[in-house]
Scaffold this active site. Structure first.
Site: not given
Length: 315
Positions: A16, A37, A62, A77, A149, A166
């Protein structure tokens, strides 16, 4: 002189993500940074983009924080997305979704950027409400083999909402239903890539269960269009479903694939249904239509023809 909008796409070389980057770079006012990655993707998906002056690639996980300046929008994503991929290293998948979301939200906070989470219809679990509406909280298993997941995405949604409440981070949440199209990995374990490649190779088409379980399949360009519309929307955080509401049984879908590959000698065979595999999947798209003016437009036949040609080319 207009300043280019700097857009970060995590998971940018994935199925995607690469399709999204390809669409975003068409606007010369966008400078697109893809971050990945290569855990479930490869450079070939973005090879055509690497030569562009308004595209940049950063190899990065990430799970680890990254410091970037001048970011205006983040499409988040990054995550393994098929059962085969996310069950390979369940702890890594869960960390990617939770720690990755935390790191990207902090980056959005620092840059005062708008950030979109690519969540999933899997947050509804094995649904008792059909079709699925965004207000439905789901019928979920927190300790199953798919939970890394499903719960990772549910936890990511929680983090997004808490950063919004917050810290005032400008968030968007989409829930993606089954999506297919060019740049899918051949061996990612998704039903579309499985069936097409089995048919092209004259192998048995494997259906798990009796094939009566249903899915709704959207072509990737429809999803990308919905994502961009959601990012550009105002006064709407979501979550919002993005999926094709035309529901098909897995058995009917397999027969559709065989119809479009008429020289295949493949036969349909049945195997045991995996644990926690949802029996039905169908989005209620009313909210997307109301808030975004979005509806899917690519028919299953047209989308499958393009996807089959893609897999023929990379055989």
């Amino acid at each position: 002189m207009n300043m280019q909008k700097r857009i970060l796409v995590t998971g940018g070389s994935g199925f995607v993500g690469s399709n999204l980057c390809s669409e975003l770079v068409k606007d010369g006012n966008n400078y697109v940074i893809a971050l990945d990655n290569y855990y479930t993707s490869n450079e070939s998906n973005i090879a055509n983009l690497l030569v562009l002056s308004n595209f940049e690639f950063i190899e990065h996980d990430v799970i680890e924080a990254i410091d970037l300046d001048g970011i205006d929008e983040i499409y988040h994503l990054a995550s393994p997305a098929s059962p085969k991929q996310y069950q390979k290293d369940p702890v890594f998948t869960f960390r990617t979704n939770i720690w990755g979301s935390y790191n990207m939200l902090n980056l959005a906070l620092k840059n005062k950027a708008r950030i979109l989470l690519a969540s999933t219809s899997e947050v509804y679990g094995d649904p008792l409400v059909h079709p699925q509406v965004e207000s439905y909280w789901g019928n979920v298993n927190t300790i199953g083999i798919r939970s890394n997941y499903d719960e990772g995405k549910r936890g990511a949604e929680t983090l997004f909402m808490d950063f919004y409440r917050q810290y005032g981070v400008d968030i968007k949440i989409i829930r993606i239903f089954n999506t297919y199209g060019p740049k899918m990995e051949k061996d990612d374990g998704r039903v579309v890539s499985n069936f097409i490649n089995q048919a092209l190779n004259n192998e048995d088409i494997t259906i798990y269960g009796d094939g009566s379980q249903t899915r709704s399949f959207q072509y990737v360009s429809d999803l990308v269009n919905g994502m961009i519309r959601m990012m550009g929307s105002e006064n709407f955080t979501g979550p919002v479903n993005l999926g094709n509401p035309i529901e098909r049984s897995i058995k009917d879908f397999a027969q559709e694939v065989l119809k479009l590959i008429p020289d295949s000698s493949s036969k349909i065979v049945f195997k045991d249904l995996p644990k926690d595999d949802p029996k039905v999947r169908k989005p209620d798209n009313s909210l997307a239509k109301e808030k975004l003016g979005w509806e899917p437009g690519v028919s299953l036949e047209d989308g499958l023809k393009k996807t089959i040609e893609y897999f023929k080319d990379i055989k």
